[in-house]
Design a protein around this motif. Structure first.
Motif, PDB file in Angstrom:
ATOM      1  N   ALA A  33       0.830  -1.208   0.000  1.00  0.00           N
ATOM      2  CA  ALA A  33       0.000   0.000   0.000  1.00  0.00           C
ATOM      3  C   ALA A  33       0.862   1.254   0.000  1.00  0.00           C
ATOM      4  O   ALA A  33       0.597   2.190  -0.758  1.00  0.00           O
ATOM      5  N   TYR A  36       2.408   2.121  -3.333  1.00  0.00           N
ATOM      6  CA  TYR A  36       1.478   2.683  -4.311  1.00  0.00           C
ATOM      7  C   TYR A  36       0.970   4.055  -3.895  1.00  0.00           C
ATOM      8  O   TYR A  36       0.936   4.981  -4.686  1.00  0.00           O
ATOM      9  N   LEU A  37       0.557   4.179  -2.645  1.00  0.00           N
ATOM     10  CA  LEU A  37      -0.166   5.371  -2.208  1.00  0.00           C
ATOM     11  C   LEU A  37       0.726   6.470  -1.654  1.00  0.00           C
ATOM     12  O   LEU A  37       0.315   7.616  -1.567  1.00  0.00           O
ATOM     13  N   ASP A  42      -3.211   6.828   4.152  1.00  0.00           N
ATOM     14  CA  ASP A  42      -3.895   6.115   3.072  1.00  0.00           C
ATOM     15  C   ASP A  42      -3.528   4.634   3.072  1.00  0.00           C
ATOM     16  O   ASP A  42      -4.360   3.773   2.793  1.00  0.00           O
ATOM     17  N   ALA A  43      -2.265   4.344   3.376  1.00  0.00           N
ATOM     18  CA  ALA A  43      -1.812   2.951   3.402  1.00  0.00           C
ATOM     19  C   ALA A  43      -2.500   2.180   4.526  1.00  0.00           C
ATOM     20  O   ALA A  43      -2.931   1.035   4.329  1.00  0.00           O
ATOM     21  N   ALA A  46      -5.961   1.535   3.508  1.00  0.00           N
ATOM     22  CA  ALA A  46      -5.970   0.476   2.492  1.00  0.00           C
ATOM     23  C   ALA A  46      -5.878  -0.899   3.141  1.00  0.00           C
ATOM     24  O   ALA A  46      -6.576  -1.834   2.726  1.00  0.00           O
ATOM     25  N   CYS A  79      -5.398  -0.225  -4.468  1.00  0.00           N
ATOM     26  CA  CYS A  79      -4.537   0.961  -4.570  1.00  0.00           C
ATOM     27  C   CYS A  79      -4.661   1.624  -5.942  1.00  0.00           C
ATOM     28  O   CYS A  79      -4.695   2.856  -6.040  1.00  0.00           O
TER      29      CYS A  79
END
Length: 173
Positions: A33, A36-37, A42-43, A46, A79
């Motif tokens: 995560a 990607y993020l 956000d991770a 996720a 993601c």
């Protein structure tokens, strides 16, 4: 208890087995995560969302030996959806600030090189080198022959290296 037995119990509805599996793969999910993020909040969100999605659909796991691959794939898809929805830039100012004033820009250079690859190539390199998924498992997950995966991995690595060679930072013989 072996992973395969835990997965079989989770598929049959054993919540404790599912939680044990999630705890064992929590770090891999988080690393995927964050790669990607690019944002801790956000991770973490996720990881929570993917845990919920995996719990809802754990009965659809066809091969217990590929549970981790199945889980990582859910994370990658989630993601990608988040990135598409928000249309955010992958390199945010926060990453630059986290690096501080440093002459070692390796992290940023690798990120930049990865951004020059297609989504497919980036996913392939991520699975192989960040999550240590075997080529055989990637081939099964993507329903693609192993030889094709090897060829695409070779091309992705070549494109990745070319980014550094163009800058004159890496000389390969």
């Amino acid at each position: 208890m072996s992973e395969k037995k835990l997965v079989l119990k989770a598929i049959k509805g054993d919540e404790d087995a599912f939680l044990e599996l999630i705890h064992s793969y929590e770090e891999a999910l988080y690393r995927t995560a964050i790669s990607y993020l690019k944002n801790e909040g956000d991770a973490l969100e996720a990881v929570q969302e993917v845990t919920y999605r995996a719990y809802r659909s754990v009965k659809t796991v066809k091969e217990p030996a590929y549970f981790k691959t199945w889980l990582i794939r859910i994370m990658m898809n989630y993601c990608q959806d988040v990135i598409k929805k928000s249309k955010r830039e992958v390199l945010e100012e926060k990453i630059l600030c986290m690096q501080g004033v440093s002459e070692d820009f390796t992290f940023l250079e690798v990120e930049e090189a990865l951004l020059n690859l297609s989504d497919y190539e980036r996913e392939l390199l991520h699975l192989k080198y960040f999550e240590d998924v075997k080529i055989k498992d990637i081939a099964i997950m993507w329903n693609t022959p192993e030889g094709t995966i090897k060829t695409r991995l070779h091309k992705a690595l070549r494109a990745f290296r070319n980014h550094f060679e163009e800058k004159g930072e890496v000389k390969r013989v």
